[in-house]
Enzyme design. Sequence first.
Site, PDB file in Angstrom:
ATOM      1  CG  ASP A  16     -10.085  -1.037   4.071  1.00 23.58           C
ATOM      2  OD1 ASP A  16      -9.882  -1.099   2.943  1.00 23.58           O
ATOM      3  OD2 ASP A  16      -9.617  -1.056   5.119  1.00 23.58           O
TER       4      ASP A  16
ATOM      5  CD  GLN B 188      -3.467  -4.949   6.073  1.00 18.72           C
ATOM      6  OE1 GLN B 188      -3.281  -4.063   5.333  1.00 18.72           O
ATOM      7  NE2 GLN B 188      -3.964  -6.080   5.849  1.00 18.72           N
TER       8      GLN B 188
ATOM      9  CE  LYS C  61      -3.918  -2.614   1.951  1.00 24.25           C
ATOM     10  NZ  LYS C  61      -4.352  -3.124   2.953  1.00 24.25           N
TER      11      LYS C  61
END
Length: 282
Positions: free
Chosen positions: A119, A96, A52
């Site tokens: 997300d 994460q 990322k």
Amino acid sequence: MAAIINGKEIAANVKAEVRAEVEALKAKGANPGLAVVLVGNNPASRVYVSNKEKDCAEVGFASYEYALPEETTEEELLELVAKLNADPKINGILVQLPLPKQICEQTILHAISPSKDVDAFHPENVGRIMIGDYSFLPCTPAGVIEMLDAAGVDINGKHCVVIGRSNIVGKPMGMLLLHRNGTVTICHSRTKDLAEQTRQADILIAAVGKADFVTADMVKPGAVVIDVGMNRNAEGKLVGDVCYDEVEKVASAITPVPGGVGPMTRAILMRNTLTAAKMQNP
Ligand code: NAP
């Protein structure tokens, strides 16, 4: 033989579009940034986080990594999330997953400001996706839609069968296909006669998490097959949920693993971060 839908190539195009818009934002004085929070020492998570960061560098975002020890408490992580929510240089926040067992994932995901939730896991964003009024789309399902569009696959009126009903892939996948006028069936571990269902699919999407799960006899000749799965086989090689070698002989188009849905998920995260930056720099 099926046409290969090249996720790497389509993702590169998405990232190029994002990069052009990031440059335009920067020209106006903004410096968009993504915070990536990693708790603990999960090696797979470490790889995802560094990918990322690479993507951020490629499109021109600043990336801010917060690596916290395995024994971090829920309170400490909530404190960091609150700080990032309030920090104007952070446009998107990604925590994460998975988190260590002492931390409730839901509590953390619900604490992220919906306007920085790149997300799209916050219940407000999930609800907005349900009613079709959204800012962020969940990265993997949105990546699949983008691939279908890029490959010229018309979803309208097609029978779409999704195997898997997780909150991050299967359920939102079904919803996005429905928004595009697909007729959607979502299958799961309790589905009776799964192959009977999957053989109805014009577009078959596998998000199961089991190597070689979808075999040729489960696929209607000419179907488009999208493989979301990411599994390690006995030799440690990355493989999808679809038995590629046999299914590509039956399908009209298919995504490979690696080089299929994975790169798309990463590209859509960059697009979502851009969306967040634009919302915060009107
Ligand atoms: P998950 O939460 O484990 O969900 C798996 C789903 O598959 C569940 O809904 C489960 O049904 C269903 N399932 C399991 N066994 C089945 C069977 N025998 N027949 C029918 N359905 C069955 O997994 P996930 O997070 O959705 O991820 C799925 C896969 O996609 C994994 O390999 C993951 O690594 C991969 N993934 C890839 C990306 C990417 O960017 N390419 C992103 C996210 C995930 P129940 O609900 O009934 O248990």
